[in-house]
Design a protein around this motif. Structure first.
Motif, PDB file in Angstrom:
ATOM      1  N   ALA A  66       0.563  -1.246  -0.412  1.00 57.80           N
ATOM      2  CA  ALA A  66      -0.443   0.562  -0.318  1.00 57.80           C
ATOM      3  C   ALA A  66       1.103   1.470  -0.548  1.00 57.80           C
ATOM      4  CB  ALA A  66      -0.599  -0.436   1.566  1.00 57.80           C
ATOM      5  N   THR A  67       0.423   2.075  -0.815  1.00 56.81           N
ATOM      6  CA  THR A  67       0.777   3.410  -0.083  1.00 56.81           C
ATOM      7  C   THR A  67       0.980   4.402   1.102  1.00 56.81           C
ATOM      8  OG1 THR A  67      -1.306   4.334  -1.375  1.00 56.81           O
ATOM      9  CG2 THR A  67       0.274   3.972  -2.937  1.00 56.81           C
ATOM     10  N   PRO A  68       1.535   4.923   1.334  1.00 50.44           N
ATOM     11  CA  PRO A  68       1.067   6.257   2.577  1.00 50.44           C
ATOM     12  C   PRO A  68      -0.243   6.816   2.504  1.00 50.44           C
ATOM     13  CG  PRO A  68       2.851   6.596   2.201  1.00 50.44           C
ATOM     14  CD  PRO A  68       2.584   5.728   0.899  1.00 50.44           C
ATOM     15  N   GLU A  69      -0.802   7.174   1.715  1.00 46.95           N
ATOM     16  CA  GLU A  69      -2.075   7.740   1.845  1.00 46.95           C
ATOM     17  C   GLU A  69      -3.252   6.203   1.763  1.00 46.95           C
ATOM     18  OE1 GLU A  69      -0.245   7.671  -0.388  1.00 46.95           O
ATOM     19  OE2 GLU A  69       0.513  10.351   0.051  1.00 46.95           O
ATOM     20  N   GLU A  70      -2.817   5.994   0.850  1.00 46.45           N
ATOM     21  CA  GLU A  70      -3.477   3.631   1.272  1.00 46.45           C
ATOM     22  C   GLU A  70      -3.755   2.781   2.643  1.00 46.45           C
ATOM     23  OE1 GLU A  70      -3.260   2.208  -3.168  1.00 46.45           O
ATOM     24  OE2 GLU A  70      -2.110   1.638  -1.925  1.00 46.45           O
ATOM     25  N   GLN A  71      -2.432   3.447   3.131  1.00 50.46           N
ATOM     26  CA  GLN A  71      -2.290   3.133   4.922  1.00 50.46           C
ATOM     27  C   GLN A  71      -3.291   4.089   5.625  1.00 50.46           C
ATOM     28  OE1 GLN A  71       1.846   2.215   6.229  1.00 50.46           O
ATOM     29  NE2 GLN A  71       1.342   2.968   8.158  1.00 50.46           N
ATOM     30  N   ALA A  72      -3.069   5.236   5.092  1.00 47.78           N
ATOM     31  CA  ALA A  72      -4.320   5.879   6.025  1.00 47.78           C
ATOM     32  C   ALA A  72      -5.410   5.366   6.266  1.00 47.78           C
ATOM     33  CB  ALA A  72      -3.387   7.228   5.933  1.00 47.78           C
ATOM     34  N   ASN A  73      -5.791   5.463   5.326  1.00 47.58           N
ATOM     35  CA  ASN A  73      -7.555   4.846   4.532  1.00 47.58           C
ATOM     36  C   ASN A  73      -8.266   3.963   5.392  1.00 47.58           C
ATOM     37  OD1 ASN A  73     -10.079   4.541   4.373  1.00 47.58           O
ATOM     38  ND2 ASN A  73      -9.647   4.879   1.658  1.00 47.58           N
ATOM     39  N   LEU A  74      -8.029   3.722   6.861  1.00 46.23           N
ATOM     40  CA  LEU A  74      -8.697   3.113   7.487  1.00 46.23           C
ATOM     41  C   LEU A  74     -10.162   2.431   6.884  1.00 46.23           C
ATOM     42  CD1 LEU A  74      -8.201   3.771  11.105  1.00 46.23           C
ATOM     43  CD2 LEU A  74      -6.673   2.290   9.960  1.00 46.23           C
ATOM     44  N   ASP A  75     -10.794   2.510   6.279  1.00 49.99           N
ATOM     45  CA  ASP A  75     -11.641   1.292   5.521  1.00 49.99           C
ATOM     46  C   ASP A  75     -11.955   1.870   3.886  1.00 49.99           C
ATOM     47  OD1 ASP A  75     -13.847   2.870   7.294  1.00 49.99           O
ATOM     48  OD2 ASP A  75     -13.412   4.493   7.089  1.00 49.99           O
ATOM     49  N   HIS A  76     -10.005   1.885   3.278  1.00 51.53           N
ATOM     50  CA  HIS A  76      -9.237   0.839   1.954  1.00 51.53           C
ATOM     51  C   HIS A  76     -10.057  -0.177   2.137  1.00 51.53           C
ATOM     52  CE1 HIS A  76      -7.623  -0.210  -1.970  1.00 51.53           C
ATOM     53  NE2 HIS A  76      -7.301   1.263  -1.428  1.00 51.53           N
ATOM     54  N   PRO A  77     -11.119  -0.496   0.770  1.00 49.59           N
ATOM     55  CA  PRO A  77     -11.892  -2.229   1.078  1.00 49.59           C
ATOM     56  C   PRO A  77     -11.055  -3.192  -0.486  1.00 49.59           C
ATOM     57  CG  PRO A  77     -11.811   0.343  -1.094  1.00 49.59           C
ATOM     58  CD  PRO A  77     -11.118   0.584  -0.251  1.00 49.59           C
ATOM     59  N   ARG A  78     -10.131  -2.545  -0.463  1.00 47.32           N
ATOM     60  CA  ARG A  78      -8.729  -3.612  -0.360  1.00 47.32           C
ATOM     61  C   ARG A  78      -7.404  -3.576   0.402  1.00 47.32           C
ATOM     62  NH1 ARG A  78      -8.632  -5.612  -5.227  1.00 47.32           N
ATOM     63  NH2 ARG A  78      -6.972  -6.062  -5.406  1.00 47.32           N
ATOM     64  N   ILE A  79      -7.555  -3.206   1.909  1.00 46.80           N
ATOM     65  CA  ILE A  79      -6.752  -3.571   2.412  1.00 46.80           C
ATOM     66  C   ILE A  79      -7.274  -4.618   3.917  1.00 46.80           C
ATOM     67  CG2 ILE A  79      -5.261  -2.184   4.328  1.00 46.80           C
ATOM     68  CD1 ILE A  79      -4.852   0.114   2.264  1.00 46.80           C
ATOM     69  N   ILE A  80      -6.155  -5.147   4.156  1.00 49.46           N
ATOM     70  CA  ILE A  80      -6.375  -6.063   5.482  1.00 49.46           C
ATOM     71  C   ILE A  80      -5.680  -6.266   6.595  1.00 49.46           C
ATOM     72  CG2 ILE A  80      -6.982  -8.735   5.687  1.00 49.46           C
ATOM     73  CD1 ILE A  80      -6.310  -9.511   2.814  1.00 49.46           C
ATOM     74  N   ARG A  81      -6.278  -5.708   7.774  1.00 54.13           N
ATOM     75  CA  ARG A  81      -5.787  -5.847   8.448  1.00 54.13           C
ATOM     76  C   ARG A  81      -6.128  -6.489  10.116  1.00 54.13           C
ATOM     77  NH1 ARG A  81      -7.611  -0.521   6.722  1.00 54.13           N
ATOM     78  NH2 ARG A  81      -5.492   0.534   5.780  1.00 54.13           N
ATOM     79  N   GLY A  82      -5.494  -7.067  10.325  1.00 58.91           N
ATOM     80  CA  GLY A  82      -5.517  -8.406  11.249  1.00 58.91           C
ATOM     81  C   GLY A  82      -4.285  -7.917  12.549  1.00 58.91           C
ATOM     82  N   GLN A  83      -4.692  -9.572  13.626  1.00 52.77           N
ATOM     83  CA  GLN A  83      -4.172  -9.424  14.976  1.00 52.77           C
ATOM     84  C   GLN A  83      -3.009 -11.261  14.256  1.00 52.77           C
ATOM     85  OE1 GLN A  83      -5.891  -7.011  17.590  1.00 52.77           O
ATOM     86  NE2 GLN A  83      -4.642  -6.686  17.963  1.00 52.77           N
ATOM     87  N   VAL A  84      -2.732 -11.310  14.898  1.00 53.65           N
ATOM     88  CA  VAL A  84      -2.605 -13.254  15.053  1.00 53.65           C
ATOM     89  C   VAL A  84      -2.702 -13.266  16.520  1.00 53.65           C
ATOM     90  CG1 VAL A  84      -0.092 -12.734  14.356  1.00 53.65           C
ATOM     91  CG2 VAL A  84      -0.997 -15.005  14.378  1.00 53.65           C
ATOM     92  N   VAL A  85      -3.121 -14.131  17.252  1.00 48.76           N
ATOM     93  CA  VAL A  85      -2.464 -14.403  18.304  1.00 48.76           C
ATOM     94  C   VAL A  85      -2.870 -16.239  18.784  1.00 48.76           C
ATOM     95  CG1 VAL A  85      -3.885 -12.040  19.497  1.00 48.76           C
ATOM     96  CG2 VAL A  85      -5.166 -14.818  18.758  1.00 48.76           C
ATOM     97  N   ALA A  86      -1.800 -16.475  19.275  1.00 50.91           N
ATOM     98  CA  ALA A  86      -1.837 -18.502  19.687  1.00 50.91           C
ATOM     99  C   ALA A  86      -1.849 -18.294  21.581  1.00 50.91           C
ATOM    100  CB  ALA A  86      -0.117 -18.220  19.266  1.00 50.91           C
ATOM    101  N   PRO A  87      -1.719 -19.304  22.011  1.00 52.14           N
ATOM    102  CA  PRO A  87      -1.932 -20.035  23.174  1.00 52.14           C
ATOM    103  C   PRO A  87      -1.170 -19.472  24.316  1.00 52.14           C
ATOM    104  CG  PRO A  87      -2.465 -22.017  22.105  1.00 52.14           C
ATOM    105  CD  PRO A  87      -2.573 -21.120  21.266  1.00 52.14           C
ATOM    106  N   PHE A  88      -1.494 -18.480  24.868  1.00 55.87           N
ATOM    107  CA  PHE A  88      -0.082 -17.902  25.495  1.00 55.87           C
ATOM    108  C   PHE A  88       1.138 -17.174  24.703  1.00 55.87           C
ATOM    109  CE2 PHE A  88      -2.766 -21.167  27.890  1.00 55.87           C
ATOM    110  CZ  PHE A  88      -2.864 -20.552  29.135  1.00 55.87           C
ATOM    111  N   GLY A  89       0.295 -16.667  23.487  1.00 53.93           N
ATOM    112  CA  GLY A  89       1.457 -16.309  22.502  1.00 53.93           C
ATOM    113  C   GLY A  89       2.757 -17.297  22.202  1.00 53.93           C
TER     114      GLY A  89
END
Length: 256
Positions: A66-89
């Motif tokens: 992503a470009t900086p402008e796309e990264q700043a757009n939290l509603d961008h339809p083609r950008i996936i934002r997530g987290q990874v978790v596991a048992p006790f990290g």
């Protein structure tokens, strides 16, 4: 003398009028009391709220492709934002963040912690959930967050996935939409159970969305549970699987 006596009376009167300075000393503890109240708030609930905001603020997370402008757009339809978790990290080495950052939000199983510095792959899944092609790679930050922009001609659906770890410690997720972007025990178990029912087919997208919805409510809203201390990824998967299959709504949806 008469005048001198009058002057003395005036001076005494002035001192009497200036006496309110004394109460100032008595009121000085007030600022200290206010600062104690602020400290109490800071080290209480508001600290937890601030930590939660840090965990969900994706505007600061580098976004692969992503470009900086796309990264700043939290509603961008083609950008996936997530987290990874596991048992006790424990998909990766524990860090100082594990001690001060609460469990990731939107991940319902108690005992799952964010995993920092973990390689996350955006992949094309085969019909059996196997990675056919790595589309992009990112590394989770200190709060387990990652971000991708979908490559050209790639769309959300049953063939778009996320994966991390290897072997028995692998965790995956199907990216059915922007909202299906967290990698956890739940996302892995739902995919594994779906694959036991057959292949990943585009016509089954709605079915998979429903499975994820029922899974989230089963392990969080309706019958929340916590992993036992020391649970590893393999045991954690089995615990979540058992819990989901015992939920009537999830089990019924799985058989449809």
């Amino acid at each position: 003398m008469k005048y001198l006596f009058a002057i003395l009376l005036v001076l005494v009167g002035c001192e009497g009028n200036s006496s309110p300075a004394a109460p100032k000393t008595a009121e000085e503890p007030k600022p200290a009391e206010e600062s104690l109240e602020i400290e109490g708030d800071f080290f209480g609930d508001e600290l937890g709220e601030e930590a939660a905001e840090l965990g969900s603020d994706f505007s600061v997370v580098p976004c692969v492709g992503a470009t900086p402008e796309e990264q700043a757009n939290l509603d961008h339809p083609r950008i996936i934002r997530g987290q990874v978790v596991a048992p006790f990290g424990r998909l990766a080495h524990r860090s100082l963040w594990d001690l001060i950052v609460p469990d990731a939000h939107a991940v319902p199983v108690g005992g799952e912690n964010t995993v920092p510095n973990q390689e996350i792959q955006l992949v094309e899944f085969g019909s059996k959930g196997e990675p056919l092609k790595v589309l992009a790679t990112a590394t989770s930050d200190a709060l387990g967050r990652y971000c991708f922009k979908l490559p050209k001609n790639v769309t959300y659906g049953v063939s778009l996935g996320l994966r991390t770890g290897a072997g028995d410690n692998q965790l995956r997720a199907v990216v059915l939409s922007r909202g299906h972007s967290n990698i956890s025990l739940s996302s892995e178990v739902v995919l594994a159970l779906a694959l036991e029912q057959g292949k990943l087919e585009s016509k089954r997208r709605e079915w998979l969305v429903n499975l994820h919805t029922y899974a989230d409510s089963a392990v969080d809203l309706l019958d929340p549970f916590e992993l036992e201390d020391g649970t590893n990824v393999v045991a954690g998967k089995q615990e979540v699987k058992t819990h989901l299959l015992a939920d009537e709504r999830f089990a019924a949806a799985l058989e449809r």
